[in-house]
Design a protein around this motif. Sequence first.
Motif, PDB file in Angstrom:
ATOM      1  N   LEU A 159       7.202  -5.721   5.519  1.00 59.54           N
ATOM      2  CA  LEU A 159       6.681  -4.488   4.942  1.00 59.54           C
ATOM      3  C   LEU A 159       5.220  -4.646   4.542  1.00 59.54           C
ATOM      4  O   LEU A 159       4.853  -5.590   3.848  1.00 59.54           O
ATOM      5  CB  LEU A 159       7.522  -4.121   3.715  1.00 59.54           C
ATOM      6  CG  LEU A 159       7.111  -2.908   2.889  1.00 59.54           C
ATOM      7  CD1 LEU A 159       7.194  -1.637   3.711  1.00 59.54           C
ATOM      8  CD2 LEU A 159       7.999  -2.804   1.647  1.00 59.54           C
ATOM      9  N   LYS A 160       4.367  -3.710   4.969  1.00 61.61           N
ATOM     10  CA  LYS A 160       2.942  -3.756   4.643  1.00 61.61           C
ATOM     11  C   LYS A 160       2.509  -2.567   3.781  1.00 61.61           C
ATOM     12  O   LYS A 160       1.793  -2.729   2.801  1.00 61.61           O
ATOM     13  CB  LYS A 160       2.115  -3.783   5.928  1.00 61.61           C
ATOM     14  CG  LYS A 160       2.453  -4.920   6.877  1.00 61.61           C
ATOM     15  CD  LYS A 160       2.118  -6.280   6.287  1.00 61.61           C
ATOM     16  CE  LYS A 160       0.616  -6.501   6.237  1.00 61.61           C
ATOM     17  NZ  LYS A 160       0.288  -7.862   5.751  1.00 61.61           N
ATOM     18  N   ALA A 161       2.930  -1.362   4.159  1.00 55.47           N
ATOM     19  CA  ALA A 161       2.496  -0.165   3.440  1.00 55.47           C
ATOM     20  C   ALA A 161       3.415   0.997   3.796  1.00 55.47           C
ATOM     21  O   ALA A 161       4.174   0.929   4.771  1.00 55.47           O
ATOM     22  CB  ALA A 161       1.043   0.182   3.782  1.00 55.47           C
ATOM     23  N   VAL A 162       3.351   2.053   2.981  1.00 55.23           N
ATOM     24  CA  VAL A 162       4.129   3.263   3.266  1.00 55.23           C
ATOM     25  C   VAL A 162       3.233   4.487   3.084  1.00 55.23           C
ATOM     26  O   VAL A 162       2.295   4.477   2.282  1.00 55.23           O
ATOM     27  CB  VAL A 162       5.365   3.390   2.349  1.00 55.23           C
ATOM     28  CG1 VAL A 162       6.333   2.244   2.587  1.00 55.23           C
ATOM     29  CG2 VAL A 162       4.964   3.454   0.879  1.00 55.23           C
TER      30      VAL A 162
ATOM     31  N   PHE B 132       4.490  -1.932   9.294  1.00 57.80           N
ATOM     32  CA  PHE B 132       5.119  -3.246   9.201  1.00 57.80           C
ATOM     33  C   PHE B 132       4.680  -4.159  10.339  1.00 57.80           C
ATOM     34  O   PHE B 132       4.062  -3.712  11.315  1.00 57.80           O
ATOM     35  CB  PHE B 132       6.642  -3.106   9.221  1.00 57.80           C
ATOM     36  CG  PHE B 132       7.220  -2.716  10.558  1.00 57.80           C
ATOM     37  CD1 PHE B 132       7.790  -3.675  11.396  1.00 57.80           C
ATOM     38  CD2 PHE B 132       7.211  -1.395  10.991  1.00 57.80           C
ATOM     39  CE1 PHE B 132       8.326  -3.321  12.626  1.00 57.80           C
ATOM     40  CE2 PHE B 132       7.750  -1.031  12.221  1.00 57.80           C
ATOM     41  CZ  PHE B 132       8.313  -2.003  13.043  1.00 57.80           C
ATOM     42  N   GLU B 133       5.017  -5.425  10.196  1.00 59.91           N
ATOM     43  CA  GLU B 133       4.791  -6.432  11.232  1.00 59.91           C
ATOM     44  C   GLU B 133       6.130  -6.999  11.678  1.00 59.91           C
ATOM     45  O   GLU B 133       7.055  -7.145  10.871  1.00 59.91           O
ATOM     46  CB  GLU B 133       3.941  -7.590  10.702  1.00 59.91           C
ATOM     47  CG  GLU B 133       2.506  -7.232  10.378  1.00 59.91           C
ATOM     48  CD  GLU B 133       1.748  -8.411   9.785  1.00 59.91           C
ATOM     49  OE1 GLU B 133       0.526  -8.311   9.650  1.00 59.91           O
ATOM     50  OE2 GLU B 133       2.400  -9.421   9.442  1.00 59.91           O
ATOM     51  N   ILE B 134       6.238  -7.317  12.953  1.00 56.41           N
ATOM     52  CA  ILE B 134       7.409  -8.021  13.468  1.00 56.41           C
ATOM     53  C   ILE B 134       7.179  -9.520  13.302  1.00 56.41           C
ATOM     54  O   ILE B 134       6.165 -10.054  13.756  1.00 56.41           O
ATOM     55  CB  ILE B 134       7.637  -7.698  14.950  1.00 56.41           C
ATOM     56  CG1 ILE B 134       8.012  -6.223  15.129  1.00 56.41           C
ATOM     57  CG2 ILE B 134       8.726  -8.588  15.532  1.00 56.41           C
ATOM     58  CD1 ILE B 134       8.181  -5.805  16.571  1.00 56.41           C
ATOM     59  N   VAL B 135       8.123 -10.196  12.640  1.00 54.27           N
ATOM     60  CA  VAL B 135       8.004 -11.638  12.400  1.00 54.27           C
ATOM     61  C   VAL B 135       9.176 -12.362  13.066  1.00 54.27           C
ATOM     62  O   VAL B 135      10.318 -12.256  12.612  1.00 54.27           O
ATOM     63  CB  VAL B 135       7.993 -11.953  10.894  1.00 54.27           C
ATOM     64  CG1 VAL B 135       7.827 -13.459  10.671  1.00 54.27           C
ATOM     65  CG2 VAL B 135       6.875 -11.191  10.192  1.00 54.27           C
TER      66      VAL B 135
ATOM     67  N   GLY C 126       0.835  -1.201   0.000  1.00 47.72           N
ATOM     68  CA  GLY C 126       0.000   0.000   0.000  1.00 47.72           C
ATOM     69  C   GLY C 126       0.867   1.247   0.000  1.00 47.72           C
ATOM     70  O   GLY C 126       1.822   1.346   0.768  1.00 47.72           O
ATOM     71  N   ILE C 127       0.543   2.181  -0.884  1.00 49.53           N
ATOM     72  CA  ILE C 127       1.270   3.444  -0.964  1.00 49.53           C
ATOM     73  C   ILE C 127       0.253   4.573  -0.828  1.00 49.53           C
ATOM     74  O   ILE C 127      -0.673   4.678  -1.637  1.00 49.53           O
ATOM     75  CB  ILE C 127       2.029   3.577  -2.295  1.00 49.53           C
ATOM     76  CG1 ILE C 127       2.978   2.378  -2.487  1.00 49.53           C
ATOM     77  CG2 ILE C 127       2.819   4.887  -2.344  1.00 49.53           C
ATOM     78  CD1 ILE C 127       3.688   2.381  -3.830  1.00 49.53           C
TER      79      ILE C 127
END
Length: 218
Positions: free
Chosen positions: A163-166, A144-147, A120-121
């Motif tokens: 990374l999910k979106a910026v 982001f998510e911590i994995v 997602g931007i």
Amino acid sequence: MSKKNTNIITPAGIAKWCHVSVPNTKHVAEGEYSVDLALEGEDAEKLKALLDEAAEQAKQDALKNNPKEKGLILKAEVTTGYTAEIDGETGEPTGRTLFRFKNKAKGMKKDKTPFEVTIGIFDAKGKPMKGVKVGFGSKMKVSFEIVPFWSKGLKKVGVSLRLKAVQILDLKQYGGGDASSYGFGEEEGYEYDESQFSDESRDESTDTDAVDDNDGDY
């Protein structure tokens, strides 16, 4: 800030090695989205503390869930998802920290069904951005998510940052930046005038060059 599988939003930082618009296939055949975000000061320290805690928890969980591999886990490299930024010319630390976010562009789930990912931007107002090539030097926040993970093969334990979106606060487009994105400032001297380089002018120049070439002793 948060725990595993919960979206975390970073403070605003400067993007480096940015592949959020189109995945990079140089090292990963399926493609990989990624961005290195440079943060400094208190913003960097708070995020580092969160990731240090998460990496230590990942190590403890690995020890608990894999008792027969305790020796390997204790010797494994602990990864936190960040490194000190090093100046490419001097080889010295810049004082900033680089946080590495990444996500596979596509792959297979555990149940063998394929999946594809898009990042997602969004602009500063939260509006989706399409058709932009976000590049080096863009100011952004990252979701982001911590994995947590333990890899026996890689001999690493810790966390990666998915990374999910910026959210773009100041856009520097890849391949189409302005002068400042290349490090140029305003100077005294020649000033470009587009009207001097119209299509008609270029056509006339080309015709003249063609006549001159035919006048030679060839």
